[in-house]
Design an enzyme around this catalytic site. Sequence first.
Site, short mmCIF file in Angstrom:
data_model
loop_
_atom_site.label_atom_id
_atom_site.label_comp_id
_atom_site.label_asym_id
_atom_site.label_seq_id
_atom_site.Cartn_x
_atom_site.Cartn_y
_atom_site.Cartn_z
N SER A 179 72.09 132.23 41.88
CA SER A 179 71.55 131.29 42.86
C SER A 179 70.97 130.04 42.21
O SER A 179 71.13 128.93 42.72
CB SER A 179 70.48 131.97 43.71
N HIS A 225 65.54 129.21 42.26
CA HIS A 225 66.20 128.21 43.10
C HIS A 225 65.67 126.81 42.78
O HIS A 225 66.44 125.87 42.59
CB HIS A 225 65.95 128.52 44.58
#
Length: 282
Positions: A179, A225
């Site tokens: 991610s 992230h």
Amino acid sequence: MSGIPQYGQRSEPSAAPECPRHPGVRAVDYCKRCNRPMCAECAIPTEVRSICVDCARRVRRRVPSGSPVVTLGIIAACVLIYVIGWVSPAAERAFVFAPVVGYYQPWRFLTTAFLHASLWHIGFNMLALYWVGRSLEGVMGHWRFAALYVLSAVGGSLAVLLWCFVDPSTWQTATVGASGAVFGLFAAVFVLQRLNGVDTTSVLVLLGINLVYGFITPGISWQAHVGGLVTGLLVSWAFTLLARPRRGMTARAQNRVTVLATAAMALLLAGLVAGTYALLLH
């Protein structure tokens, strides 16, 4: 009435500079990339303004042909490692990143981006990687795209490490997933659209939704992230600036400068990791 200029014409045509490729022919615009004047024959329309024939050729040379081999290779590696981890969890644990083990085994800052916790996890990440990676790799080129992915993945792990200053209990918390690297790719899309005058609303909405989801859903490393996003912004911005044509510099020389800049960014990330551990373990 014949002396009145029509729409798109200059009131004084003689005031326009000559086209450098066609002496004696007046220019109608300036190239948005190199800012040289160009006549109607030399102007190549784009989404925003026009570029000259020479810049258009340079752009075409930088766009690689063939399939997105790096994107497909990353997907294949993630799927293969996921299968290996399903068969032998012990083998998978050798690549998981946690701040406590990253100090002794720094390769885990990158290898964790090829691991996933569930079928849903790998499915979502690989789908996002395929959607974004195909077009982004075609624009950036194979090795720049690979460098962006790797640096964004490491940047995501670095953010997880930095969070230990805020919450020391995360020192032993393991994180897996691509991610962080995928957020770096989304950031690159934003940078390319922004610098080329393309509307960025859609990619900003996509980033916003995914960031909020990471904050409100338990068990998701929103730190990775954010770290991947910030790293992707900086790396793609640097690549875009270095790719602009420069007077007196050949394409090969520009490529060497970009390689050196990539190495410098990798060393900077490594220095940040080392400095963070030095402060945490002091």
